[in-house]
Design a protein around this motif. Sequence first.
Motif, short mmCIF file in Angstrom:
data_model
loop_
_atom_site.label_atom_id
_atom_site.label_comp_id
_atom_site.label_asym_id
_atom_site.label_seq_id
_atom_site.Cartn_x
_atom_site.Cartn_y
_atom_site.Cartn_z
N ASN A 8 0.81 -1.21 0.00
CA ASN A 8 0.00 0.00 0.00
C ASN A 8 0.85 1.27 0.00
OD1 ASN A 8 -2.78 -0.84 -0.10
ND2 ASN A 8 -2.50 -1.73 1.93
N LEU A 11 1.48 2.07 -3.51
CA LEU A 11 0.32 2.72 -4.15
C LEU A 11 0.23 4.18 -3.75
CD1 LEU A 11 -2.37 -0.09 -3.73
CD2 LEU A 11 -1.05 0.47 -5.77
N ASN A 12 0.53 4.48 -2.50
CA ASN A 12 0.55 5.88 -2.06
C ASN A 12 1.58 6.67 -2.84
OD1 ASN A 12 -1.41 5.37 -0.14
ND2 ASN A 12 0.07 5.00 1.51
N GLU A 15 0.27 7.63 -6.25
CA GLU A 15 -0.68 8.74 -6.21
C GLU A 15 0.01 10.07 -5.97
OE1 GLU A 15 -3.99 8.61 -6.89
OE2 GLU A 15 -3.55 6.54 -7.45
N LEU A 18 1.95 10.97 -9.57
CA LEU A 18 1.21 10.43 -10.69
C LEU A 18 1.72 10.95 -12.03
CD1 LEU A 18 -1.08 8.42 -10.83
CD2 LEU A 18 -2.70 10.32 -10.88
N TYR A 53 -2.60 0.37 -15.07
CA TYR A 53 -3.17 1.01 -13.88
C TYR A 53 -2.73 2.47 -13.78
CZ TYR A 53 -3.93 2.25 -9.00
OH TYR A 53 -4.30 2.91 -7.84
N ILE A 54 -1.43 2.72 -13.97
CA ILE A 54 -0.92 4.08 -13.87
C ILE A 54 -1.52 4.95 -14.97
CG2 ILE A 54 1.16 5.50 -14.14
CD1 ILE A 54 2.70 3.25 -12.71
N ARG A 57 -5.06 5.80 -14.02
CA ARG A 57 -5.12 6.78 -12.93
C ARG A 57 -4.76 8.17 -13.44
NH1 ARG A 57 -7.92 7.46 -9.75
NH2 ARG A 57 -6.54 8.45 -8.22
N ARG A 115 -8.43 4.64 -7.41
CA ARG A 115 -7.18 4.03 -6.91
C ARG A 115 -7.53 2.75 -6.19
NH1 ARG A 115 -3.89 6.47 -2.10
NH2 ARG A 115 -3.24 4.30 -2.16
N SER A 117 -6.48 -0.39 -3.36
CA SER A 117 -5.74 -0.62 -2.13
C SER A 117 -5.71 -2.11 -1.89
CB SER A 117 -6.38 0.11 -0.94
OG SER A 117 -7.67 -0.40 -0.70
#
Length: 287
Positions: A8, A11-12, A15, A18, A53-54, A57, A115, A117
């Motif tokens: 996680n 993933l933070n 974000e 980005l 995914y990127i 986003r 997003r 998690s």
Amino acid sequence: MDWLDYMNASLNYIEENLSIKIDYERIAAKALCSSYNFQRMFSFIANVTLAVYIRRRCMTAAALELSKSKVSVLDTAIKYGYDSPVSFARAFTSIHGITPQEARVPGAKLKLYPRISFQISIKGAEVMKYRIEKMDGFCLAGISREISINNGENFKLIPKMWEELNSDGTCDRIVNLNGRKEEAMYGVCYDFHFEEERFRYMIAIKPEGQMPEGYEVLEVPEFTWVKFECIGAAGIQETFQRMNTEWFMTSGYEHEEGPEIEFYPCGDVDAPDYVCEVWVPIRPVKK
């Protein structure tokens, strides 16, 4: 922190930074693993590649900005890592179905890719049988194709490849390369290019002697392998899924950069009790 916290944290980081040009090595470092391993693990857990995914986003965030502000398309393109408004517009349209300019029109229909998690999911305690073995290098020979992993295409293309090569007699010819009617066969995933969403898949045997023209030879180096037992050839995909989402998470090992092998011994592959294996090269996780 445990592996869930580390995943996680990655993933933070995405974000907070980005951009399609975000450094994959830095993302992986947050999860305490290599870029190679993170991208593999991410695609199995999230059911989408890290690159896709990127991109989704980035286009979600860009659409919100364009619809709510007067920021220029050029500035938005640069912010999310695109070299030109043209390449940005192409990516934007592929996600939303409309151009960046059309996204400014009141009432424009846009797509939101939220997003993700990572969370713990409690499942049935189904056993996984495996063993760890070190093997000398060996070679395989057969026929290969390039396989796309975009939108899970690999899960359709590989069974289709087996079906086609079985129906036209190619698999029989591969089996007979050593002059025997029966031979253990191998399905091999190799030459991974995660950012380009592709790899090669080979249907092969272990050759003896010189190969006739028209067949490819793949040299497999010495590795330590984890070998998972799989009941029924149809269970191969589930074994790969569980290996990445369950075994690697708690084993203290990580994927070594090398081929992933499906091992099909002689026997009736359609039998409900047919036993095949998944082999993956591994190394201890560096702490």
